[in-house]
Design a protein around this motif. Structure first.
Motif, PDB file in Angstrom:
ATOM      1  N   LEU A   1      43.739  14.639  46.479  1.00 30.61           N
ATOM      2  CA  LEU A   1      44.806  15.028  46.420  1.00 30.61           C
ATOM      3  C   LEU A   1      46.228  14.558  46.398  1.00 30.61           C
ATOM      4  N   PHE A   2      45.856  15.051  48.513  1.00 35.21           N
ATOM      5  CA  PHE A   2      47.113  14.185  48.958  1.00 35.21           C
ATOM      6  C   PHE A   2      48.311  13.229  48.265  1.00 35.21           C
ATOM      7  N   VAL A   3      47.443  12.018  47.935  1.00 29.42           N
ATOM      8  CA  VAL A   3      48.691  11.299  47.949  1.00 29.42           C
ATOM      9  C   VAL A   3      49.376  10.929  46.575  1.00 29.42           C
ATOM     10  N   PRO A   4      47.940  11.424  45.302  1.00 27.91           N
ATOM     11  CA  PRO A   4      48.814  11.766  44.105  1.00 27.91           C
ATOM     12  C   PRO A   4      49.900  12.733  43.887  1.00 27.91           C
ATOM     13  N   LEU A   5      49.971  13.873  44.624  1.00 34.07           N
ATOM     14  CA  LEU A   5      50.492  14.339  44.437  1.00 34.07           C
ATOM     15  C   LEU A   5      51.712  13.926  45.171  1.00 34.07           C
ATOM     16  N   LEU A   6      51.664  13.683  46.060  1.00 34.86           N
ATOM     17  CA  LEU A   6      52.852  12.984  47.208  1.00 34.86           C
ATOM     18  C   LEU A   6      53.440  12.112  45.794  1.00 34.86           C
ATOM     19  N   LEU A   7      52.754  11.200  45.324  1.00 36.04           N
ATOM     20  CA  LEU A   7      53.936  10.701  44.392  1.00 36.04           C
ATOM     21  C   LEU A   7      53.908  11.067  43.228  1.00 36.04           C
ATOM     22  N   LEU A   8      53.715  11.806  42.981  1.00 33.65           N
ATOM     23  CA  LEU A   8      53.893  12.782  41.784  1.00 33.65           C
ATOM     24  C   LEU A   8      54.770  13.825  41.794  1.00 33.65           C
TER      25      LEU A   8
ATOM     26  N   ILE B   1      51.035  -6.202  39.513  1.00 31.70           N
ATOM     27  CA  ILE B   1      50.149  -5.780  38.995  1.00 31.70           C
ATOM     28  C   ILE B   1      48.624  -5.314  39.487  1.00 31.70           C
ATOM     29  N   VAL B   2      48.387  -6.468  40.630  1.00 33.07           N
ATOM     30  CA  VAL B   2      47.257  -6.512  41.415  1.00 33.07           C
ATOM     31  C   VAL B   2      47.207  -5.314  42.508  1.00 33.07           C
ATOM     32  N   ILE B   3      48.070  -5.210  43.311  1.00 35.77           N
ATOM     33  CA  ILE B   3      48.609  -3.963  43.996  1.00 35.77           C
ATOM     34  C   ILE B   3      48.717  -2.310  43.681  1.00 35.77           C
ATOM     35  N   ALA B   4      49.014  -2.283  42.005  1.00 41.30           N
ATOM     36  CA  ALA B   4      49.527  -1.550  41.388  1.00 41.30           C
ATOM     37  C   ALA B   4      48.056  -0.602  40.903  1.00 41.30           C
ATOM     38  N   VAL B   5      47.336  -1.664  40.150  1.00 40.93           N
ATOM     39  CA  VAL B   5      46.369  -1.585  39.173  1.00 40.93           C
ATOM     40  C   VAL B   5      45.542  -0.659  40.160  1.00 40.93           C
ATOM     41  N   ILE B   6      44.916  -1.092  41.727  1.00 37.76           N
ATOM     42  CA  ILE B   6      43.935  -1.024  42.320  1.00 37.76           C
ATOM     43  C   ILE B   6      44.452   0.218  42.884  1.00 37.76           C
ATOM     44  N   GLY B   7      45.420   0.693  42.980  1.00 33.92           N
ATOM     45  CA  GLY B   7      45.969   2.029  43.714  1.00 33.92           C
ATOM     46  C   GLY B   7      45.756   3.076  42.270  1.00 33.92           C
ATOM     47  N   ASN B   8      46.242   1.928  41.261  1.00 33.81           N
ATOM     48  CA  ASN B   8      46.075   3.732  39.847  1.00 33.81           C
ATOM     49  C   ASN B   8      44.482   3.982  39.650  1.00 33.81           C
ATOM     50  N   ILE B   9      43.369   2.723  40.422  1.00 34.40           N
ATOM     51  CA  ILE B   9      42.395   3.407  39.435  1.00 34.40           C
ATOM     52  C   ILE B   9      41.747   3.981  41.150  1.00 34.40           C
TER      53      ILE B   9
ATOM     54  N   LEU C   1      56.291   2.867  42.274  1.00 32.09           N
ATOM     55  CA  LEU C   1      56.407   3.655  41.062  1.00 32.09           C
ATOM     56  C   LEU C   1      55.649   3.182  39.838  1.00 32.09           C
ATOM     57  N   HIS C   2      54.852   2.557  40.561  1.00 35.08           N
ATOM     58  CA  HIS C   2      53.663   2.428  38.787  1.00 35.08           C
ATOM     59  C   HIS C   2      52.270   2.126  40.051  1.00 35.08           C
ATOM     60  N   PHE C   3      52.296   2.634  41.330  1.00 33.69           N
ATOM     61  CA  PHE C   3      51.373   2.812  41.874  1.00 33.69           C
ATOM     62  C   PHE C   3      50.236   4.274  41.794  1.00 33.69           C
ATOM     63  N   GLY C   4      51.371   5.729  41.121  1.00 30.32           N
ATOM     64  CA  GLY C   4      50.458   6.672  40.872  1.00 30.32           C
ATOM     65  C   GLY C   4      49.813   6.953  39.517  1.00 30.32           C
ATOM     66  N   THR C   5      49.042   7.459  39.395  1.00 28.30           N
ATOM     67  CA  THR C   5      48.791   7.715  37.519  1.00 28.30           C
ATOM     68  C   THR C   5      49.285   8.809  37.593  1.00 28.30           C
ATOM     69  N   ASN C   6      49.570   8.419  35.800  1.00 33.18           N
ATOM     70  CA  ASN C   6      50.154   9.789  35.059  1.00 33.18           C
ATOM     71  C   ASN C   6      49.143  10.170  34.294  1.00 33.18           C
ATOM     72  N   VAL C   7      49.171  11.107  33.386  1.00 35.74           N
ATOM     73  CA  VAL C   7      48.061  12.168  32.790  1.00 35.74           C
ATOM     74  C   VAL C   7      47.242  11.282  31.810  1.00 35.74           C
ATOM     75  N   LEU C   8      47.350  10.551  31.359  1.00 41.06           N
ATOM     76  CA  LEU C   8      47.024  10.263  30.329  1.00 41.06           C
ATOM     77  C   LEU C   8      45.568   8.783  31.357  1.00 41.06           C
ATOM     78  N   GLN C   9      45.939   8.654  32.369  1.00 39.39           N
ATOM     79  CA  GLN C   9      45.183   8.084  32.919  1.00 39.39           C
ATOM     80  C   GLN C   9      44.010   9.181  33.509  1.00 39.39           C
ATOM     81  N   ILE C  10      44.264  10.390  33.927  1.00 42.83           N
ATOM     82  CA  ILE C  10      44.012  11.724  34.298  1.00 42.83           C
ATOM     83  C   ILE C  10      42.701  11.946  32.943  1.00 42.83           C
ATOM     84  N   PHE C  11      43.306  11.840  31.644  1.00 34.62           N
ATOM     85  CA  PHE C  11      43.143  12.916  31.001  1.00 34.62           C
ATOM     86  C   PHE C  11      41.161  11.540  30.639  1.00 34.62           C
ATOM     87  N   ILE C  12      41.743  10.341  30.445  1.00 31.97           N
ATOM     88  CA  ILE C  12      40.868   9.236  30.283  1.00 31.97           C
ATOM     89  C   ILE C  12      39.599   9.345  31.258  1.00 31.97           C
TER      90      ILE C  12
END
Lengths: 295, 274
Positions: free
Chosen positions: A19-26, B77-85, B144-155
């Motif tokens: 959770l560290f990195v995700p929450l840091l970004l958030l 896209i490549v870097i941010a999508v890997i981060g998101n996943i 700014l695109h690297f983090g996940t949002n609530v929609l992705q976590i829900f999915i």
């Protein structure tokens, strides 16, 4: 090494580690900016000077006293009207695609297409459609003899917001439709069948059985639509710059102007928070209404 | 077959909707292949003399620096999508499998920030980006695109719930660490959700105009959206060139969508309805 730890210890480490990195970004890019927004709204600040002075609620007073801002806000209601039409059409098309219809998958893919298109490209594409001299819409109107209807679409204060509202409908109708369609498909088939066996007509089934089963999704779609209409920014920003004479300004174009053009970040922040408050109020009212309807 | 008036009416309405949707892009296609003279002399609805006249496209590619824009966009896209996943599966694994004190708070934080319109907080975000020395670098957009949002976590949570806990337990009996369970069981089994999220995120980033416009003003950092904005401010009256430019921005994502529409719809559905 990891295997020497108990699962309880592993769990604790994993929770912190994962959770560290995700929450840091958030925190950095979402929570902190939101809190900072509240702080800024109580300050006078030009955006670059190191000094911020305490303003208290003066910024909020200025927001509520400013006629231009509320004039711009009233334009958001034009988008809301188009948004409601978009929801009705979305639901209607979803009902049609949910029935037996040849080529319904192709229709669905087509109607959804605008939603995935690049917003800047869509804006400029419509610039070309609605241009008064070379625009393809006016050319079309002239060619069928409807010359009186060929007007300056972006140039007339009364029409311009409707033109932009239409573009949002064009772009977002498919999204609404797909969400409604998914909800329709999750309504259990046996209760529809039961209603038909009990002698309900097609229309009765839709209004008495299907739609009441979809209240939550209708609520969600209206929620998305209302937020979307309150936050309209890119179309006027790209196409009209708020013109002619501020006729197509929206609350958010005014906010961005206040911050980045007039360097009044305190007031811009107060405007942002007013908008968030408006979103929350409208949503609560909407919730109350739909709750009553579903009972 | 019997004539069915209702079904006929439905098709008519569908065709009207499709025509309204196709009309603007159709006009673009008609005119992107015309040269200046042909454009001024023929109707905008008329077919071009040849669909092999790519002069406008070549012109746009060079003058709008589209090669650079595509390259930058793909990098982000490549870097941010890997981060998101990675981050998305990690958060969902922790939230979906463990109980802990702050679980509700974490979920609540993701939901709360989704209420705040992103454009309104840009002043504060700007100071963060600036203090991290990311302003006018490609990393501004990436982080700014690297983090996940609530929609992705829900999915992801939806999908994790469908992975039987017995699999985890069996692996634990064999002595696998929790990290190993994440890596060899959960992550691979989330592949369908990952495909959905990757496609939706790609579309998101490709279409984003605001972040690159605000944080990456340098000409060498153009992405597809900002390259079109720059190009339009310079040649907004040359419609045949603008048509070609708009098409070149629009077509890649539409093609991607047509190939992967199954995943796009899956994301919308599991994000919204369940």
């Amino acid at each position: 090494m990891v295997n020497n730890l108990t699962y309880v210890q592993q769990k604790r480490i994993l929770i912190i580690l994962f959770l560290f990195v995700p929450l840091l970004l958030l925190c950095l890019f979402s929570l902190y900016p939101a809190v900072y927004l509240v702080y800024l709204s109580l300050m006078n600040w030009d955006g670059y000077s190191p000094v911020k002075t305490w303003a208290g609620f003066a910024n909020y007073k200025d927001v509520f006293a400013n006629k231009e801002i509320w004039q711009a806000f009233s334009h958001n209601f034009v988008y809301l009207g188009w948004g409601l039409l978009q929801n009705m059409l979305g639901l209607l098309f979803a009902l049609m695609l949910n029935s037996r219809l040849r080529g319904r998958n192709a229709y669905r893919v087509f109607l959804f297409m605008p939603y995935i298109m690049n917003g800047v490209a869509v804006a400029y594409m419509f610039n070309y459609v609605f241009n008064s001299e070379y625009g393809s819409l006016n050319t079309l109107l002239h060619s069928v003899g409807l010359d009186s209807l060929a007007i300056s679409w972006f140039g007339s204060p009364k029409i311009v917001n409707h033109v932009l509202g239409f573009i949002t409908l064009w772009k977002f109708l498919g999204l609404n439709m797909v969400i409604y369609l998914a909800a329709l498909q999750s309504v259990p088939a046996d209760i529809i069948e039961a209603a038909r066996i009990d002698g309900a007509s097609r229309t009765q089934t839709v209004f008495r059985v299907v739609l009441p089963n979809m209240v939550r999704v209708i609520e969600l779609n209206l929620f998305l639509t209302i937020i979307g209409t309150l936050e309209i920014f890119d179309l006027p920003f790209l196409l009209t710059k708020g013109g002619p004479l501020g006729a197509s300004d929206t609350f958010l174009t005014k906010t961005v102007e206040m911050a980045f053009k007039f360097n009044n970040f305190g007031m811009a922040s107060a405007m942002s928070l007013t908008l968030i408050a408006a979103v929350i109020v409208i949503l609560s009212v909407q919730r109350m209404v739909t709750r009553r309807w579903s009972d | 077959m019997r004539f069915q008036p209702l079904s006929f009416l439905k098709h008519i309405m569908m065709w009207i909707a499709v025509a309204v949707i196709v009309f603007p892009p159709y006009v673009l296609v008609m005119n992107a292949f015309k040269d200046k003279k042909e454009f001024t002399q023929t109707s905008v609805f008329k077919l071009p003399a040849s669909f092999l006249n790519f002069d406008n496209f070549i012109d746009v590619l060079q003058r709008a620096h589209l090669d650079k824009a595509y390259k930058n966009t793909i990098t982000i896209i490549v870097i941010a999508v890997i981060g998101n996943i990675l981050l998305g599966t990690m958060v969902a694994f922790v939230l979906g499998r463990f109980d802990f004190k702050l679980k509700k708070a974490v979920m609540g934080a993701y939901i709360a920030v989704s209420f705040v319109p992103t454009i309104t907080t840009q002043v504060a975000t700007f100071t963060v980006i600036n203090n991290l020395h990311l302003y006018n670098t490609i990393w501004a957009s990436i982080v700014l695109h690297f983090g996940t949002n609530v929609l992705q976590i829900f999915i992801y949570l939806q999908f994790i719930r469908n992975i039987p806990r017995e699999l985890d337990e069996a692996a634990m009996m064999e002595g696998a660490s929790l990290f190993r369970i994440y890596r060899t069981i959960i992550f691979p089994l989330l592949a369908p959700a990952t495909a959905t999220i990757a496609i939706i995120k790609t579309i998101d980033i490709y279409n984003d105009m605001f972040i690159p416009y605000l944080y990456m003003p340098s000409r060498s950092l153009v992405v597809v959206s900002t390259s079109l904005m720059n190009f339009s401010s310079e040649r907004s009256t040359e419609w045949e060139l603008m048509s070609a430019a708009i098409l070149m921005i629009m077509v890649p994502i539409v093609v991607l969508y047509l190939f992967f529409q199954k995943y796009v719809f899956a994301g919308i559905v599991s994000g919204a309805v369940k």
